[in-house]
Design a protein around this motif. Structure first.
Motif, PDB file in Angstrom:
ATOM      1  N   THR A  93      12.323  -0.031  -9.612  1.00 36.79           N
ATOM      2  CA  THR A  93      11.966  -0.002 -11.023  1.00 36.79           C
ATOM      3  C   THR A  93      10.490   0.332 -11.217  1.00 36.79           C
ATOM      4  N   LEU A  94       9.646  -0.174 -10.324  1.00 36.37           N
ATOM      5  CA  LEU A  94       8.207   0.037 -10.469  1.00 36.37           C
ATOM      6  C   LEU A  94       7.846   1.504 -10.286  1.00 36.37           C
ATOM      7  N   THR A  95       8.639   2.235  -9.505  1.00 32.11           N
ATOM      8  CA  THR A  95       8.366   3.646  -9.313  1.00 32.11           C
ATOM      9  C   THR A  95       8.869   4.410 -10.522  1.00 32.11           C
ATOM     10  N   PRO A  96       8.006   5.098 -11.250  1.00 37.35           N
ATOM     11  CA  PRO A  96       8.500   5.831 -12.420  1.00 37.35           C
ATOM     12  C   PRO A  96       9.481   6.922 -11.977  1.00 37.35           C
ATOM     13  N   GLY A  97      10.464   7.170 -12.813  1.00 30.77           N
ATOM     14  CA  GLY A  97      11.472   8.161 -12.447  1.00 30.77           C
ATOM     15  C   GLY A  97      12.747   7.521 -11.954  1.00 30.77           C
ATOM     16  N   THR A  98      12.679   6.281 -11.463  1.00 27.01           N
ATOM     17  CA  THR A  98      13.901   5.586 -11.072  1.00 27.01           C
ATOM     18  C   THR A  98      13.878   4.199 -11.681  1.00 27.01           C
ATOM     19  N   LEU A  99      15.077   3.679 -11.969  1.00 27.14           N
ATOM     20  CA  LEU A  99      15.169   2.419 -12.693  1.00 27.14           C
ATOM     21  C   LEU A  99      16.458   1.713 -12.288  1.00 27.14           C
ATOM     22  N   ASN A 130       4.337   9.219 -10.214  1.00 25.93           N
ATOM     23  CA  ASN A 130       3.647   9.326 -11.494  1.00 25.93           C
ATOM     24  C   ASN A 130       3.250  10.767 -11.771  1.00 25.93           C
ATOM     25  N   VAL A 131       2.662  11.409 -10.770  1.00 22.89           N
ATOM     26  CA  VAL A 131       2.249  12.801 -10.940  1.00 22.89           C
ATOM     27  C   VAL A 131       3.462  13.663 -11.283  1.00 22.89           C
ATOM     28  N   ASP A 132       4.570  13.392 -10.583  1.00 21.39           N
ATOM     29  CA  ASP A 132       5.779  14.182 -10.811  1.00 21.39           C
ATOM     30  C   ASP A 132       6.286  14.015 -12.239  1.00 21.39           C
ATOM     31  N   VAL A 133       6.397  12.749 -12.690  1.00 27.86           N
ATOM     32  CA  VAL A 133       6.919  12.511 -14.037  1.00 27.86           C
ATOM     33  C   VAL A 133       5.975  13.074 -15.088  1.00 27.86           C
ATOM     34  N   ALA A 134       4.639  12.923 -14.863  1.00 25.38           N
ATOM     35  CA  ALA A 134       3.679  13.453 -15.829  1.00 25.38           C
ATOM     36  C   ALA A 134       3.808  14.970 -15.949  1.00 25.38           C
ATOM     37  N   ARG A 135       4.019  15.626 -14.794  1.00 31.49           N
ATOM     38  CA  ARG A 135       4.185  17.086 -14.819  1.00 31.49           C
ATOM     39  C   ARG A 135       5.422  17.463 -15.634  1.00 31.49           C
ATOM     40  N   ALA A 155       0.836  -1.205   0.000  1.00 30.65           N
ATOM     41  CA  ALA A 155       0.000   0.000   0.000  1.00 30.65           C
ATOM     42  C   ALA A 155       0.869   1.253   0.000  1.00 30.65           C
ATOM     43  N   TRP A 156       1.951   1.221   0.804  1.00 31.34           N
ATOM     44  CA  TRP A 156       2.857   2.373   0.841  1.00 31.34           C
ATOM     45  C   TRP A 156       3.522   2.567  -0.519  1.00 31.34           C
ATOM     46  N   LEU A 157       3.884   1.423  -1.153  1.00 32.25           N
ATOM     47  CA  LEU A 157       4.520   1.491  -2.469  1.00 32.25           C
ATOM     48  C   LEU A 157       3.576   2.105  -3.488  1.00 32.25           C
ATOM     49  N   LEU A 158       2.273   1.736  -3.391  1.00 32.00           N
ATOM     50  CA  LEU A 158       1.285   2.288  -4.313  1.00 32.00           C
ATOM     51  C   LEU A 158       1.227   3.805  -4.175  1.00 32.00           C
ATOM     52  N   TRP A 159       1.268   4.278  -2.938  1.00 35.22           N
ATOM     53  CA  TRP A 159       1.245   5.718  -2.705  1.00 35.22           C
ATOM     54  C   TRP A 159       2.462   6.378  -3.341  1.00 35.22           C
ATOM     55  N   CYS A 160       3.642   5.745  -3.152  1.00 38.28           N
ATOM     56  CA  CYS A 160       4.872   6.260  -3.775  1.00 38.28           C
ATOM     57  C   CYS A 160       4.731   6.317  -5.285  1.00 38.28           C
ATOM     58  N   VAL A 161       4.165   5.234  -5.864  1.00 35.82           N
ATOM     59  CA  VAL A 161       4.011   5.171  -7.319  1.00 35.82           C
ATOM     60  C   VAL A 161       3.123   6.310  -7.798  1.00 35.82           C
ATOM     61  N   ILE A 162       2.033   6.568  -7.060  1.00 31.94           N
ATOM     62  CA  ILE A 162       1.128   7.648  -7.466  1.00 31.94           C
ATOM     63  C   ILE A 162       1.853   8.989  -7.428  1.00 31.94           C
TER      64      ILE A 162
END
Lengths: 155, 111, 93
Positions: free
Chosen positions: A113-119, A74-79, A64-71
């Motif tokens: 990797t799952l978090t966009p912006g880092t790989l 995501n907003v940051d990368v989309a911006r 659940a915490w990871l999902l929050w991080c992903v969200i």
């Protein structure tokens, strides 16, 4: 014992996907469950000590915490993608890690990797190579909150 | 059920928007490794949001479970596929571009 | 809403195709193809729901699996079997 649990799980999975209850299809399902279990049994003899991730409350809390991080990311990368000046400064850097067991490493690398912006591009003994869209993302990882949460899982 | 409708519409709209954003990013970003991030954008949040959008509209049936399986599958396979691509690209001599991403940034000499 | 989402997925597929044709490297093309595959899964699922064709969900599930295996297979091929394309690459065997 483990194989019985796996067989029950596979049977439920098969029924959920199929949704047909005629004798022919049910027997086909039973055969495929048996074949899968046999393959798993054979694979276990090749793979010396299999690692197993048992579902626990802590794991779901982490997800659940990871999902929050992903969200958030995501907003940051989309911006960044939509802003006309394209404010990305890719970095590729070493990330010192303290995770030890293979499961922890796998979970950590996959979470990054799952978090966009880092790989994660490479996993070594005591460090990862991480490619990030911005310096801030790397700095956030170096802050180590994700790593602390994974270590707290104790897997 | 109005609330479900609104929630589902919201999920579908945001998911669709993020999807297009990922596509735009795939075209705009300067090098392979940063494009991977744009692709990750469409797979980590957009795909689950779109699938959640139709799940919220569905009646209770086995179909619901199938959509859930699709969602889990996409989420579970995405990091592996991404990692395989990044590793193969590194192996194949691609170097991540470091710097401001306008094409003149120096490449790193690590690894 | 459903129509808008399907339209967005289609637009993304076109954008991925543009990147796949532009390249420049083979990895960009594979990345675009992988993205295209994921979007196909979504399109099949959304379209199948919109048309009430329930068996389409099975196809979407299968396509997700095939897409993943396909990407991994192609990447393995380019990682270890590309002597002809990139001769100066020390890692390739």
């Amino acid at each position: 014992m483990r194989y019985v649990v796996a067989a029950i799980f596979l049977a439920v999975f098969w029924i959920a996907l199929s949704g047909h209850y005629t004798p022919l299809l049910l027997s086909l399902g039973a055969v495929s469950v048996v074949v899968s279990i046999w393959l798993v049994y054979r694979m276990d003899r090749v793979d010396g000590e299999p690692n197993r991730l048992t579902p626990s409350a802590g794991l779901f809390g982490y997800l659940a915490w990871l999902l929050w991080c992903v969200i958030k990311s995501n907003v940051d990368v989309a911006r960044r993608i939509w802003s006309p000046s394209l404010p990305v400064r890719p970095v590729w850097a070493r990330l010192e890690t303290e995770v030890e067991t293979p499961l922890e490493k796998t979970l950590y690398a996959n979470s990054i990797t799952l978090t966009p912006g880092t790989l994660t591009t490479d996993v070594r003994d005591d460090h990862f190579l991480v490619h990030a869209l911005n310096q801030e993302d790397i700095d956030e990882l170096r802050g180590g909150e994700m790593q602390r949460r994974i270590r707290r899982l104790g897997i | 059920m109005l609330l479900l409708e609104i929630l589902s519409g919201f999920c579908l709209l945001v998911g669709g928007f993020l999807c297009v954003t990922g596509g735009i990013g795939l075209l705009r970003l300067p090098d392979f490794f940063s494009r991977v991030h744009a692709a990750g954008l469409t797979e980590t949040l957009a795909a689950p949001l779109l699938l959640a959008g139709i799940m919220l509209q569905m009646p209770w049936s086995l179909d619901l479970l199938k959509v859930l399986f699709i969602m889990i599958l996409v989420l579970a396979t995405n990091p592996t596929a991404t990692h395989a691509m990044a590793k193969a690209a590194l192996h194949g001599g691609q170097e991540p571009q470091i710097g401001n991403g306008n094409g003149q940034g120096e490449t790193s000499s690590k690894a | 809403m459903l129509d808008a989402a399907i339209l967005a997925v289609l637009v993304t597929m076109v954008l991925a195709l543009v990147r796949a044709f532009q390249g420049p490297s083979v990895y960009d093309r594979i990345l675009a193809a992988n993205l295209f595959g994921t979007k196909t899964v979504l399109l099949i699922a959304l379209g199948g729901y919109a048309l009430q064709w329930h068996s389409f969900l099975d196809i979407a599930l299968l396509y997700a699996l095939v897409n993943f295996v396909g990407t991994i297979a192609v990447m393995r091929f380019f990682e270890y079997g590309s002597d002809t394309e990139e001769a100066d690459n020390g890692g390739a065997r």
